[in-house]
Scaffold this active site. Structure first.
Site, PDB file in Angstrom:
ATOM      1  N   HIS A  72      -4.775   1.508  -8.328  1.00 20.73           N
ATOM      2  CA  HIS A  72      -3.485   1.251  -8.993  1.00 20.73           C
ATOM      3  C   HIS A  72      -3.167  -0.235  -8.920  1.00 20.73           C
ATOM      4  O   HIS A  72      -3.897  -1.003  -8.285  1.00 20.73           O
ATOM      5  CB  HIS A  72      -2.362   2.102  -8.395  1.00 20.73           C
ATOM      6  CG  HIS A  72      -2.038   1.792  -6.964  1.00 20.73           C
ATOM      7  ND1 HIS A  72      -2.819   2.212  -5.907  1.00 20.73           N
ATOM      8  CD2 HIS A  72      -1.014   1.090  -6.405  1.00 20.73           C
ATOM      9  CE1 HIS A  72      -2.284   1.796  -4.773  1.00 20.73           C
ATOM     10  NE2 HIS A  72      -1.187   1.105  -5.046  1.00 20.73           N
ATOM     11  N   ASP A  76      -1.526  -5.093  -2.935  1.00 18.44           N
ATOM     12  CA  ASP A  76      -2.331  -4.760  -1.758  1.00 18.44           C
ATOM     13  C   ASP A  76      -3.586  -3.971  -2.124  1.00 18.44           C
ATOM     14  O   ASP A  76      -4.411  -3.660  -1.264  1.00 18.44           O
ATOM     15  CB  ASP A  76      -1.497  -4.021  -0.695  1.00 18.44           C
ATOM     16  CG  ASP A  76      -0.876  -2.730  -1.204  1.00 18.44           C
ATOM     17  OD1 ASP A  76      -0.693  -2.599  -2.433  1.00 18.44           O
ATOM     18  OD2 ASP A  76      -0.561  -1.850  -0.388  1.00 18.44           O
ATOM     19  N   HIS A  77      -3.752  -3.688  -3.443  1.00 16.00           N
ATOM     20  CA  HIS A  77      -4.958  -2.991  -3.917  1.00 16.00           C
ATOM     21  C   HIS A  77      -5.733  -3.766  -4.978  1.00 16.00           C
ATOM     22  O   HIS A  77      -6.932  -3.560  -5.130  1.00 16.00           O
ATOM     23  CB  HIS A  77      -4.600  -1.597  -4.448  1.00 16.00           C
ATOM     24  CG  HIS A  77      -4.135  -0.667  -3.370  1.00 16.00           C
ATOM     25  ND1 HIS A  77      -4.951   0.268  -2.800  1.00 16.00           N
ATOM     26  CD2 HIS A  77      -2.944  -0.570  -2.718  1.00 16.00           C
ATOM     27  CE1 HIS A  77      -4.276   0.921  -1.852  1.00 16.00           C
ATOM     28  NE2 HIS A  77      -3.055   0.420  -1.789  1.00 16.00           N
ATOM     29  N   HIS A 140       3.118   7.870  -6.859  1.00 14.49           N
ATOM     30  CA  HIS A 140       3.383   6.638  -6.105  1.00 14.49           C
ATOM     31  C   HIS A 140       4.450   5.864  -6.875  1.00 14.49           C
ATOM     32  O   HIS A 140       4.958   6.354  -7.892  1.00 14.49           O
ATOM     33  CB  HIS A 140       2.069   5.851  -5.965  1.00 14.49           C
ATOM     34  CG  HIS A 140       2.143   4.670  -5.044  1.00 14.49           C
ATOM     35  ND1 HIS A 140       2.777   4.715  -3.817  1.00 14.49           N
ATOM     36  CD2 HIS A 140       1.673   3.404  -5.174  1.00 14.49           C
ATOM     37  CE1 HIS A 140       2.679   3.528  -3.243  1.00 14.49           C
ATOM     38  NE2 HIS A 140       2.023   2.716  -4.051  1.00 14.49           N
ATOM     39  N   ASP A 162      -2.777   5.236  -2.324  1.00 14.90           N
ATOM     40  CA  ASP A 162      -1.385   5.436  -1.898  1.00 14.90           C
ATOM     41  C   ASP A 162      -0.856   6.704  -2.555  1.00 14.90           C
ATOM     42  O   ASP A 162      -1.055   6.920  -3.751  1.00 14.90           O
ATOM     43  CB  ASP A 162      -0.513   4.258  -2.345  1.00 14.90           C
ATOM     44  CG  ASP A 162      -0.929   2.945  -1.680  1.00 14.90           C
ATOM     45  OD1 ASP A 162      -1.839   2.987  -0.842  1.00 14.90           O
ATOM     46  OD2 ASP A 162      -0.335   1.905  -2.004  1.00 14.90           O
ATOM     47  N   ASP A 194      -4.280   7.538   3.339  1.00 15.81           N
ATOM     48  CA  ASP A 194      -3.226   6.527   3.542  1.00 15.81           C
ATOM     49  C   ASP A 194      -2.413   6.814   4.809  1.00 15.81           C
ATOM     50  O   ASP A 194      -1.803   7.866   4.939  1.00 15.81           O
ATOM     51  CB  ASP A 194      -2.331   6.571   2.282  1.00 15.81           C
ATOM     52  CG  ASP A 194      -1.102   5.701   2.357  1.00 15.81           C
ATOM     53  OD1 ASP A 194      -0.988   4.890   3.287  1.00 15.81           O
ATOM     54  OD2 ASP A 194      -0.245   5.822   1.452  1.00 15.81           O
ATOM     55  N   HIS A 362      16.313   2.913  -1.882  1.00 18.73           N
ATOM     56  CA  HIS A 362      14.859   2.774  -1.943  1.00 18.73           C
ATOM     57  C   HIS A 362      14.234   3.877  -1.106  1.00 18.73           C
ATOM     58  O   HIS A 362      14.769   4.266  -0.067  1.00 18.73           O
ATOM     59  CB  HIS A 362      14.414   1.416  -1.387  1.00 18.73           C
ATOM     60  CG  HIS A 362      12.919   1.264  -1.379  1.00 18.73           C
ATOM     61  ND1 HIS A 362      12.173   1.109  -2.526  1.00 18.73           N
ATOM     62  CD2 HIS A 362      12.019   1.279  -0.351  1.00 18.73           C
ATOM     63  CE1 HIS A 362      10.896   1.024  -2.214  1.00 18.73           C
ATOM     64  NE2 HIS A 362      10.774   1.126  -0.908  1.00 18.73           N
ATOM     65  N   VAL A 363      13.122   4.414  -1.590  1.00 17.92           N
ATOM     66  CA  VAL A 363      12.311   5.315  -0.759  1.00 17.92           C
ATOM     67  C   VAL A 363      10.883   4.809  -0.803  1.00 17.92           C
ATOM     68  O   VAL A 363      10.468   4.151  -1.749  1.00 17.92           O
ATOM     69  CB  VAL A 363      12.372   6.791  -1.230  1.00 17.92           C
ATOM     70  CG1 VAL A 363      13.734   7.388  -0.997  1.00 17.92           C
ATOM     71  CG2 VAL A 363      11.957   6.922  -2.690  1.00 17.92           C
ATOM     72  N   HIS A 366       4.854   5.951   0.092  1.00 15.56           N
ATOM     73  CA  HIS A 366       3.796   6.483   0.963  1.00 15.56           C
ATOM     74  C   HIS A 366       4.312   7.729   1.693  1.00 15.56           C
ATOM     75  O   HIS A 366       5.429   7.731   2.212  1.00 15.56           O
ATOM     76  CB  HIS A 366       3.365   5.438   1.988  1.00 15.56           C
ATOM     77  CG  HIS A 366       2.934   4.142   1.375  1.00 15.56           C
ATOM     78  ND1 HIS A 366       1.617   3.853   1.094  1.00 15.56           N
ATOM     79  CD2 HIS A 366       3.643   3.062   0.973  1.00 15.56           C
ATOM     80  CE1 HIS A 366       1.534   2.655   0.545  1.00 15.56           C
ATOM     81  NE2 HIS A 366       2.754   2.149   0.466  1.00 15.56           N
TER      82      HIS A 366
END
Length: 553
Positions: A72, A76-77, A140, A162, A194, A362-363, A366
Site C-alpha cells: 500500500h 513506511d511501506h 487500513h 497493515d 503486523d 482518530h483511530v 492497525h
C-alpha cells in the site's frame, strides 16, 4: 508449480522498529521483496531527514529478484522505493493508487527508473517457476491495501501488511474475509503479521465513529478549524472534507505534499468532493474564521511539524490564535511522543482548543489484540513471525499467537538480517544476511554514519572548542595564536581565566614539540587534544569536542 527445496524468510527492516518495512522471501533461486519503506528519524538522530533499509544484499543478488511487491501507499511501506530503484532495476508490483504514489516519489527524487511497473489487485495471481503470488484485500487507513500470499510446494508464506478488522468500514477499504479463510484452509507454512498494536487489548475503534466525531467538533467550533493528519491518510482527509461540506466551510490545503496526494486520489476516484470547497491560501482573509477548515501536514507527510511552527508563531502563512480549534487526527509515531506533547502544550499556550486523545477524532489503522488473534485464526499458520513493530510489540504478538494455539517453538522473534529457513515444511534459524540502516541527510544518502552522529551528539551536549595555531617550521616558533574559539561550551566573556590557562597549556605543548624536533602534526594535535580535554574537564566537568587547527607558514 515445481518442488521448492529451500525457502528463506528474513527482514531488512521493520523488525525492532516501527517503519522501514522490507521483508524478503527466497524460494530456492527466486527472491521476492515485500515493501520498501522508510522510517522517520528518532530524536537522537540530529539533522537526519529519514532512515531507509540497507539493501546491500539485494544489490548483490539483483539477478535473482523476481519483483518488489508493494502492499500500500504509506511511507513506511513505499518511502524508500526511489532509493532502491536507483540501485536495482527489477519489476515493481502494486495496486493502482500505490503505483501512482510511488511514481510521485520517483518524480520528487528526479529518478527515471526503467523498472517495469505491473498493476495488480486483490484478484491478481502471478505465476513463477516455483511459486504463485496472490493477494487479498485488507482494511487500513488508505485504499488499495493488500496482503501478499506466496504459495509454494511447502505451503504459503503470508504477509498481512497493515490491517485491522473494521466491521463498519468507510469507503472501499473492506476486508476480504472469504479469501483469508480460503488461504488458511489451503495451508499456511508461515505468517508474517503486523505487530504495531500487539500490546493493546480489545478492538480498534471504527472509522465510522471518527467521521461523526470530526463532524461534531466542526459543528461546535466558532473559530477556524485546523486539522493535522498524515498526508497519505486518504480516509481521514475524506472525512474532514465531508464534515466541512456538511457545515458549509471552505477548505484550505496547506501542504504541497498533501496537495499531490489529494490530486492523485481524486484522479483515480478514491477521493470525492466539490472542488469549489477548496480555496487557495491567498484567499483566507476574505472569509470569516467560522467558515474555514485548514488541512495541514509536514514536508515529509508527517502531521505535527507544521503545527509546531504554527504554535510558535513561526509559520509562513497561518499561525495559531485565540479561538482556533486544532484537531490532531493521527497517532503519535513511536519515539516522537515528547515532541507531540510539547507541541500540544504550545498550541494551548497560543490560545487554541486542542482535540486529540480525549475524543475519538482518530483511530489506528492497525489491529488490536483481538483482531491479531482473528488473523492468526484465519490463517492457521504452522510457523509465525511477528513483524512491523519494536521488539516489545513482537514479543507481545508472540504471546498472542501462543494464546491461540501456536507452539512456542514455532514462533520466531527475528532481528534484521536473521534468516528463517524452511526445508520439507520444517523451520530453523539459517544464519544472517547483511542488514542495517542508511541515513539520509539532505541530498546525502548513507554519507552520514555512526561516527558523524556521535560527533553531532557530542556537539549537542558539550559544544566545541577550536584551537588555532600558526607556526613557522624554519624559525621553530609560534607566529600567531594560540587562538581559542568556543561554540556551545562556555560564555567567553565570563571565562577569561579558563581561556588564558588553555592558551598557556597549548603554547607549552607546541613549544616543547618544536624544541624536541617533534613536528608530526597528527601527534601534536593529539597532545593538544588530550591535555586540553583533561584540563577543561577538571575545571568544568564538561567534555567539549576539541578541534586543533595547525597552520604552517
Amino acid at each position: 508449480m515445481k518442488q521448492a527445496e529451500k525457502i528463506r524468510v528474513f527482514a531488512l527492516g521493520g523488525v525492532g522498529e516501527v517503519g522501514k518495512n522490507m521483508y524478503v522471501v527466497e524460494v530456492d533461486e527466486d527472491i521476492f521483496v515485500l515493501d520498501a519503506g522508510l522510517m522517520f528519524p528518532e530524536d537522537e538522530m540530529f539533522g537526519i531527514d529519514m532512515v531507509i533499509p540497507d539493501i546491500t544484499y539485494l544489490v548483490e543478488q539483483q539477478e535473482r529478484i523476481r519483483g518488489i511487491f508493494l502492499t500500500h501507499g504509506h511511507d513506511d511501506h513505499i518511502g524508500a522505493i526511489a532509493y532502491v530503484l536507483r540501485k536495482i532495476t527489477v519489476p515493481v508490483y502494486g495496486a493502482k493508487l500505490t503505483l501512482a504514489l510511488m511514481e510521485e516519489k520517483l518524480k520528487e527524487q528526479g529518478i527515471t527508473s526503467k523498472a517495469k511497473r505491473i498493476e495488480i489487485n486483490a484478484n491478481s495471481e502471478i505465476v513463477f517457476d516455483k511459486a504463485v503470488v496472490s493477494f487479498f484485500q485488507t482494511n487500513h487507513s488508505i485504499p488499495d491495501c493488500l496482503g501478499v500470499s506466496i504459495h509454494t510446494s511447502q505451503g504459503a508464506i503470508v504477509y498481512t501488511s497493515d490491517f485491522k478488522f473494521d466491521q463498519t468500514p468507510v469507503g472501499i477499504c473492506r476486508t476480504d474475509f472469504g479469501k483469508m479463510a480460503q488461504i488458511g484452509a489451503q495451508g499456511v507454512l508461515c505468517l508474517l503479521s503486523d505487530s504495531t498494536n500487539a500490546e493493546k487489548p480489545g478492538y480498534t475503534g471504527s472509522e465510522a465513529i471518527v467521521g461523526q466525531e470530526i463532524s461534531d467538533v466542526i459543528y461546535n467550533a466558532n473559530g477556524r478549524i485546523i486539522v493535522a493528519c498524515f498526508a497519505s491518510n486518504i480516509t481521514r482527509i475524506q472525512q474532514v472534507l465531508n464534515a466541512a461540506r456538511d457545515h458549509r466551510r471552505k477548505v484550505v490545503i496547506m501542504s504541497r505534499h498533501m496537495h499531490k496526494v489529494i490530486d492523485i486520489a481524486v484522479r483515480l476516484g478514491y477521493l470525492k468532493f466539490d472542488e469549489n470547497m477548496i480555496i487557495p491560501m491567498s484567499e483566507v482573509d476574505r472569509y470569516d474564521d467560522r467558515d474555514l477548515v485548514i488541512l495541514t501536514t509536514g514536508n515529509q507527510g508527517e502531521p505535527m511539524a507544521a503545527l509546531a511552527r504554527m504554535a510558535k508563531q513561526a509559520h509562513k502563512y497561518i499561525n495559531i490564535k485565540e479561538g482556533d480549534t486544532v484537531i490532531v487526527a493521527s497517532s503519535p509515531m513511536p519515539g516522537h511522543e515528547l515532541f507531540i506533547a510539547r507541541t500540544i502544550d504550545a498550541l494551548y499556550r497560543a490560545g487554541a482548543n486542542v482535540v486529540y486523545g480525549q475524543r475519538q477524532v482518530h483511530v489506528s489503522g492497525h489491529g488490536y489484540q483481538e483482531e491479531l488473534k482473528l488473523m492468526i485464526n484465519f490463517m492457521k499458520p504452522k510457523y509465525f513471525i511477528p513483524v512491523h513493530g519494536e521488539f516489545r510489540m513482537q514479543k507481545a504478538h508472540g504471546k498472542i499467537a501462543q494464546a491461540v494455539g501456536i507452539r512456542q517453538d514455532a514462533i520466531f522473534l527475528i532481528e534484521k538480517g536473521e534468516v528463517i529457513e524452511f526445508r520439507n515444511g520444517h523451520a530453523r534459524f539459517g544464519g544472517k544476511v547483511p542488514s542495517g540502516q542508511i541515513l539520509i541527510d539532505g541530498l546525502g544518502v548513507g554519507d552520514v554514519g555512526n561516527i558523524v552522529l556521535r560527533d553531532r551528539r557530542l556537539l549537542s551536549q558539550d559544544g566545541i572548542m577550536i584551537v588555532v595555531v600558526t607556526l613557522s617550521k624554519q624559525q621553530k616558533r609560534i607566529v600567531a595564536g594560540p587562538e581559542m574559539i568556543s561554540r556551545g561550551f562556555v560564555y567567553v566573556r565570563e571565562s577569561e581565566t579558563l581561556f588564558e590557562e588553555s592558551v598557556k597549556i597549548v603554547k607549552e605543548i607546541v613549544e616543547k614539540s618544536m624544541e624536541d624536533y617533534v613536528m608530526e602534526w597528527s601527534s601534536l594535535k593529539t597532545n593538544i587534544r588530550d591535555a586540553l580535554s583533561q584540563y577543561l574537564f577538571e575545571k568544568t566537568k564538561r567534555k567539549p569536542m576539541i578541534l586543533p587547527i595547525i597552520m604552517e607558514v
